[in-house]
Motif scaffolding. Structure first.
Motif, PDB file in Angstrom:
ATOM      1  N   GLY A   1     -18.106  22.154 -35.339  1.00 21.41           N
ATOM      2  CA  GLY A   1     -19.167  21.723 -34.432  1.00 21.41           C
ATOM      3  C   GLY A   1     -18.622  21.021 -33.210  1.00 21.41           C
ATOM      4  N   ALA A   2     -17.617  20.157 -33.423  1.00 23.77           N
ATOM      5  CA  ALA A   2     -16.985  19.471 -32.295  1.00 23.77           C
ATOM      6  C   ALA A   2     -16.302  20.464 -31.377  1.00 23.77           C
ATOM      7  N   ARG A   3     -15.670  21.471 -31.969  1.00 19.83           N
ATOM      8  CA  ARG A   3     -15.005  22.490 -31.167  1.00 19.83           C
ATOM      9  C   ARG A   3     -16.028  23.258 -30.319  1.00 19.83           C
ATOM     10  N   ALA A   4     -17.168  23.571 -30.896  1.00 26.38           N
ATOM     11  CA  ALA A   4     -18.213  24.283 -30.144  1.00 26.38           C
ATOM     12  C   ALA A   4     -18.679  23.460 -28.947  1.00 26.38           C
ATOM     13  N   LEU A   5     -18.909  22.179 -29.156  1.00 25.66           N
ATOM     14  CA  LEU A   5     -19.321  21.318 -28.049  1.00 25.66           C
ATOM     15  C   LEU A   5     -18.239  21.261 -26.976  1.00 25.66           C
TER      16      LEU A   5
ATOM     17  N   ALA B   1      -9.791  19.168 -30.003  1.00 24.69           N
ATOM     18  CA  ALA B   1     -10.606  20.079 -29.187  1.00 24.69           C
ATOM     19  C   ALA B   1     -11.370  19.308 -28.126  1.00 24.69           C
ATOM     20  N   LEU B   2     -11.948  18.177 -28.502  1.00 26.19           N
ATOM     21  CA  LEU B   2     -12.668  17.354 -27.526  1.00 26.19           C
ATOM     22  C   LEU B   2     -11.717  16.803 -26.473  1.00 26.19           C
ATOM     23  N   ALA B   3     -10.577  16.296 -26.918  1.00 25.26           N
ATOM     24  CA  ALA B   3      -9.629  15.666 -25.997  1.00 25.26           C
ATOM     25  C   ALA B   3      -9.068  16.652 -24.986  1.00 25.26           C
ATOM     26  N   GLU B   4      -8.871  17.886 -25.415  1.00 25.15           N
ATOM     27  CA  GLU B   4      -8.232  18.880 -24.549  1.00 25.15           C
ATOM     28  C   GLU B   4      -9.212  19.659 -23.697  1.00 25.15           C
ATOM     29  N   SER B   5     -10.494  19.344 -23.804  1.00 26.67           N
ATOM     30  CA  SER B   5     -11.506  20.122 -23.088  1.00 26.67           C
ATOM     31  C   SER B   5     -11.770  19.576 -21.686  1.00 26.67           C
ATOM     32  N   PRO B   6     -11.671  20.403 -20.665  1.00 33.65           N
ATOM     33  CA  PRO B   6     -12.030  19.951 -19.314  1.00 33.65           C
ATOM     34  C   PRO B   6     -13.525  19.674 -19.184  1.00 33.65           C
TER      35      PRO B   6
END
Length: 301
Positions: A203-207, A233-238
């Protein structure tokens, strides 16, 4: 009877650049008195005058807790917007359907029905109602909502004005998180609170992968079973670069997750980061303290 002095008081309030809480309270008292004393004059001259000052009525002028009150305040101020707060009253699915069917809901910008056991079908009724299209804030905490309810919400074309969505303490899993992430109707969100659900790493990855989440400034994912993969995933997401507040307490992060947050340039805008109750040890704490991207961030661990 209303006097010129009364109208002068109204004019004085309306001509201000902005109204603080005290001024808004004074305005509401004045409007109520004018409506009771001379409804014809009030609904004519007064209301027409106030329509030219839309800036003062973009946020709720008053809060109500039942449909009878809502109908009354809409009569008094058809040019204004209101908040509806009805919490912990166990209205259930049928109560949600009653709200959804009321045309007076169109005057709301905030709806808070937390703690009412409305479930998936109650959420579906609200989501499918055209009368909810003006909402900018929706609080659905502790309502027994699962993935199906969130899917109905995310798919609704009536939810496009939402900027704040609170879903604390429900039973939402990764599919619910995916539904929010995929929905262009959710692109206006600046606040998403999914505290105490079960979206997990997927779920976090989807967000994190969703461009629709790029407007978020506050994301609350405490107690969602997130591990290192989800946090990375959250940390690396622009798409998370606009965050000012990130709440990740009571998950299963560990030192690896702390390092991922510490080395991410996308976290540089954070004002506050909560990673407490995650088993972060000395190594993770040191990485957070030494991060060049978190120098102005208050970190709780």
């Amino acid at each position: 009877m209303l006097t010129d002095d009364d109208f002068g008081s109204l004019r004085s309030l309306m001509q201000r650049d902005a109204l603080d809480d005290a001024s808004r309270g004074a305005l509401w008292v004045l409007m109520n008195r004018a409506w009771r004393e001379d409804p014809e004059a009030y609904l004519g001259r007064w209301v027409e005058y106030m329509r030219d000052f839309e800036r003062h009525f973009l946020t709720p002028l008053a809060s109500v807790s039942n449909l009878d009150e809502l109908e009354l305040v809409v009569q008094i101020a058809p040019h204004a917007r209101f908040a509806f707060v009805l919490t912990n009253r166990d209205i259930g699915e049928e109560g949600a359907r009653a709200l959804a069917g009321s045309p007076h809901m169109a005057w709301l910008t905030l709806l808070d029905v937390s703690g009412n056991g409305i479930g998936d079908e109650g959420v579906r009724a609200l989501a499918q109602s055209p009368h909810t299209a003006g909402l900018t804030a929706l609080n659905l905490n502790a309502n027994g909502i699962g993935d199906e309810g969130v899917m109905a919400l995310a798919q609704s074309p009536h939810m496009t004005r939402l900027t704040a969505l609170n879903l604390l303490s429900n039973r939402i899993g990764e599919e619910g998180a995916r539904a929010i992430a995929r929905s262009p109707h959710m692109a206006g969100l600046t606040l998403l609170n999914m505290h105490d659900n079960d979206i997990g790493d997927e779920g976090a990855r989807a967000l994190s992968r969703s461009p629709h989440m790029a407007g978020l400034t506050l994301l609350i994912l405490n107690g969602n079973g997130l591990g290192q993969e989800g946090v990375e995933a959250l940390a690396e997401s622009p798409h998370m670069a606009g965050l000012a507040y990130l709440r990740l307490s009571s998950n299963a992060m560990g030192d690896g997750s702390a390092r991922a947050l510490a080395r991410s340039p996308h976290m540089a805008g954070l004002i506050s980061l909560d990673v407490s109750y995650n088993g972060i040890g000395d190594e993770g704490a040191r990485a957070l303290a030494q991060s060049p991207y978190l120098k102005t961030c208050t970190v709780g661990h």
